[in-house]
Design a protein around this motif. Sequence first.
Motif: not given
Lengths: 152, 161
Positions: B117-132
Amino acid sequence: MEQDPISLDHRLLDEFQRDFPLEERPYLSMAKRLGISEEEVLNRLRRLQESGSISRVGVVLRARRVGVSTLAAMRVPPERLEEVAEVVNGFQEVNHNYEREHAFNLWFVLTARDAAHLAGVIDAIGARTGLAVCAMPMEEEFHIDLGFRMHG
Amino acid sequence: MLNESEQQLIAAFQNGFPLVPRPFQAMGQTIGLEESQVLDGLRDLQDQGIIKRVGVVVHHHELGFSANAMVVWDVPDAVVCEIGARIRACDLVSLCYLRRRCLPEWPYNLYCMIHGREREETLQRAEQLTASCGLTPYAREVLFSRRRFKQCGARYFQVGS
């Protein structure tokens, strides 16, 4: 019992992205599940389609089993972006076309029945725009598209 | 490859099912098939795995998911399938593909679509995906979508072709 109209639209969008009933009166089955009339299901779907919330009620195909497809990208000078996007949209083989925040700023998906036809379209876009087209065809799909969950 | 009647069927429904009480009868009329033949044909395409899913196809943007990004990584060929399997298991993305690189300009081969819904949410998901999913060592780019110039179902065949 009266149901909130927003939640009904929400359920229509959320609960029927897969396993649409393949039977003579599919919208009647949906209506029974939602506790509304078949006519209301159809009216709501028409309205959701007109407002742009849904693209269509239909099938999503596994591209590589049907024909050939590729993702493609172009680096378009910003002042030419609309003009070039219009040229790309003019090809019926293009089904998605987005501007993205990057030097490669125009991204689109091309599908055709065979590789020769696809290569011809890529060449034609290059020739019509005078810009290079990068093609990135799919080699493997790691995630099955089961629709889009709006919750969570 | 598909036979002629399968191609005809796909051409008939690539714009979606008609919004009428008996959509498969209506579709059949346009291509000279009985309702039952259309339904059997659809079930058969589903059984063969040519149809991924049948149902409502939504536009994310109009539903309030306006921060949509394509996230790409350059992952060595030797490990990309293993990483793809991890991404599949973690359930954070709707689509994940391995694609051919377009060298030298475009070195990335692994693609995920992330909706937020917001850029921050999308970026957080990208970070989470990258890390996990073990993607931290690899070059990455996040390409937010801006304007949509076109979005429709794929057109492989023309009706009557």
